[in-house]
Design an enzyme around this catalytic site. Structure first.
Site, PDB file in Angstrom:
ATOM      1  N   ASP A 323       0.835  -1.181   0.000  1.00 42.77           N
ATOM      2  CA  ASP A 323       0.000   0.000   0.000  1.00 42.77           C
ATOM      3  C   ASP A 323       0.883   1.249   0.000  1.00 42.77           C
ATOM      4  O   ASP A 323       1.564   1.487   0.979  1.00 42.77           O
ATOM      5  CB  ASP A 323      -0.945  -0.004   1.208  1.00 42.77           C
ATOM      6  CG  ASP A 323      -0.223  -0.262   2.532  1.00 42.77           C
ATOM      7  OD1 ASP A 323       0.806  -0.970   2.553  1.00 42.77           O
ATOM      8  OD2 ASP A 323      -0.691   0.251   3.559  1.00 42.77           O
ATOM      9  N   GLU A 501      12.699   2.677   5.987  1.00 41.23           N
ATOM     10  CA  GLU A 501      11.797   1.613   5.546  1.00 41.23           C
ATOM     11  C   GLU A 501      11.907   1.359   4.051  1.00 41.23           C
ATOM     12  O   GLU A 501      11.621   0.259   3.577  1.00 41.23           O
ATOM     13  CB  GLU A 501      10.351   1.948   5.908  1.00 41.23           C
ATOM     14  CG  GLU A 501       9.765   3.138   5.193  1.00 41.23           C
ATOM     15  CD  GLU A 501       8.271   3.315   5.462  1.00 41.23           C
ATOM     16  OE1 GLU A 501       7.632   2.345   5.927  1.00 41.23           O
ATOM     17  OE2 GLU A 501       7.752   4.406   5.194  1.00 41.23           O
TER      18      GLU A 501
END
Length: 544
Positions: A323, A501
């Site tokens: 996502d 990340e």
């Protein structure tokens, strides 16, 4: 990582943990030292006050216990020690979607009995697929007890919440995430430090086995099936309602679709900003419930709202973990229409894991069952997901009966899972230039502006590609990609003392500018730490 509420945890502590002298010259020694020290910084527990602190959250802190679980003493103390309300879920939950979290007055965390690792940044829960890559790093860094705690927590989720969840938060009671529990258990059993003896490990596996079977079975429920293909799909049982509590993202989607009408696959419905009672009833059928959901009510722009079809696809996208990407239509609004390469490769491997567990436990009939299940899924993968014209595995739209031509990094998953033939693996290897860049492998070759598309790359997908290439004898390519990704992490760490990340694969740094969806580049970072440790060990010829 899909979620409705994420909490900022430990970012300043992570930065402060880096001595100024370490942020100078890129080198693995400094990065590894940082990773080893930050496992403790990233450790949380639902009975620890650190899980309920955030300058970005000002609501009521709530911890939910399973309906039928006796009150643990450490939880009872939370009320006064951490100013946390402790409530019970109103029903016993046996499957995903068995209870709708929208019926709760307050959102909150779900109780887990053991410590776990959070990704970092504003995340404050134990996440599904993140934890597999975190576990790899914990085992590589000799933290077997914490790795086992995480697996025990997932088994607890299956027993008390119906399956491995997206995260241990109430919003996740309707969805899971990419299934890695079988691999987590396989890796844990292979670590001698995790159990006192082989017999103790086997006894533990015997207790865990029924729960692992239950988790696998959740992917074979009717609504998780991709039509009659014999494959599975992502599906969230939360219904056609916004997954996010804020409407900002959904207004962004509407604006894009108005500006790009060719991308509208039935995602928009004309509707007023302030609907009448009759119009609200119509929207409940076609879109979402404007009377029950603040996000739904506010998700309006330019005379349009999003359809229920879009909201279902959006929720399924969040279960996929990707996502946001444009891989399943704009903003992946058609996720529920696809049999994904990644998911079905993971389920093939999951069936093989279950076969191995059954053999170890002496369950001969069960072992044959799992072997047959793996073989059937492999046949379906070859039939629907292998594109011989492209030499790639691609997703399949089982509604329109069409193959996707969206080049995506999950094409390497069948190699990791062992589902590819030698010829298929060679063809995928030959397509590396579609993905390989200075910093490693980008997620796709389409720059949509979303974080799971070009030119961005992530630790978990790079690791699965590396291991897949290595498994089929392409060690030179695997090592080359591992070196590139490690160098990217080292460069960023040397520059600002952080591990992120995601990274920009074109430039080999953390210069990540996102147009649509989540725009931050979080610090931490659990799965990057874990993959870095394992890539570093792989390059030194250490198997674990």
């Amino acid at each position: 990582m899909a979620l409705t509420a994420r909490f900022l945890v430990g970012a300043l502590a992570l930065i402060a943990a880096v001595p100024a002298s370490s942020a100078a010259v890129p080198d693995s020694a400094g990065t590894l030292n940082y990773i080893n020290r930050t496992w403790s910084t990233l450790t949380r527990s639902t009975t620890g006050c650190a899980s309920y602190r955030s300058p970005y959250y000002h609501g009521k802190w709530v911890l939910y216990l399973p309906h039928d679980l006796p009150m643990p003493p450490a939880v009872r103390a939370l009320r006064t020690r951490c100013d946390v309300s402790v409530l019970r879920l109103p029903v016993r939950i046996t499957k995903l979607g068995g209870f709708q979290p929208t019926l709760l007055k307050y959102p909150g965390l779900l109780y887990l009995p053991h410590p776990y690792i959070v990704p970092g940044g504003m995340f404050n829960q134990m996440f599904g697929w993140d934890s597999y890559f975190i576990e790899l790093g914990l085992i590589g860094d000799h933290h077997a007890a914490l790795a086992r705690d995480i697996v025990e927590n997932f088994l607890f989720e299956v027993r008390h919440y119906g399956a491995v969840l997206n995260a241990n938060a109430t919003f996740s009671l309707t969805r899971s995430q990419p299934p890695f529990l079988g691999e987590m258990i396989r890796d844990l059993l292979a670590d001698r430090a995790a159990f006192a003896s082989r017999s103790a490990a086997t006894a533990w596996l015997r207790r865990a086995y029924p729960l692992v079977v239950k988790d696998y079975s959740s992917w074979e429920r009717r609504k998780q099936l991709a039509g009659d293909t014999g494959l599975s799909r992502y599906f969230d049982y939360g219904g056609p309602e916004p997954a996010l509590r804020s409407a900002k993202y959904y207004r962004e989607v509407i604006r894009f679709l108005i500006a790009h009408p060719g991308e509208n696959r039935g995602y928009l419905v004309r509707a007023p900003r302030h609907p009448s009672a009759a119009e609200a009833a119509r929207l409940e059928r076609l879109s979402c419930n404007v009377r029950a959901s603040r996000a739904c009510e506010r998700a309006w722009y330019g005379g349009y709202r999003l359809t229920g079809k879009y909201y279902r696809g959006d929720r399924a996208m969040r279960e996929s973990g990707f996502d946001t990407t444009f891989r399943f239509g704009a903003f992946s609004g058609s996720t529920i229409d696809y049999a994904p390469v990644g998911l079905n490769s993971l389920l093939y491997r999951y069936a093989l894991d279950l076969r191995a567990f059954a053999r170890r436990l002496g369950y001969a009939a069960a072992a044959r069952h799992w072997a047959a299940a793996a073989a059937a899924r492999k046949r379906a993968i070859n039939k629907y997901l292998w594109n011989s014209r492209l030499g790639l595995y691609t997703d399949y739209d089982f509604v329109t009966h069409k193959r996707s031509y969206y080049d995506f990094i999950t094409t390497f998953y069948p190699l990791w899972a062992g589902a590819a033939s030698k010829a298929q693996a060679r063809a995928v290897r030959d397509n590396l230039p579609l993905f390989e860049r200075m910093g490693g492998l980008q997620t796709s070759d389409f720059a949509s502006g979303a974080q799971w598309d070009a030119p961005f790359g992530w630790a978990p997908t790079n690791w699965l590609a590396v291991r897949g290439l290595q498994a089929y004898g392409y060690g030179a390519a695997a090592r080359r990609i591992a070196r590139k990704f490690i160098a990217t992490v080292n460069r960023v760490f040397a520059r600002d003392g952080t591990i992120r990340e995601k990274y920009n694969m074109d430039t080999g740094n953390a210069d990540v500018k996102i147009t649509y969806g989540y725009k931050q580049n979080m610090i931490g970072f659990g799965w990057t730490n874990g993959v870095y440790v394992r890539m570093w060990r792989l390059l030194r010829g250490r198997p674990r």
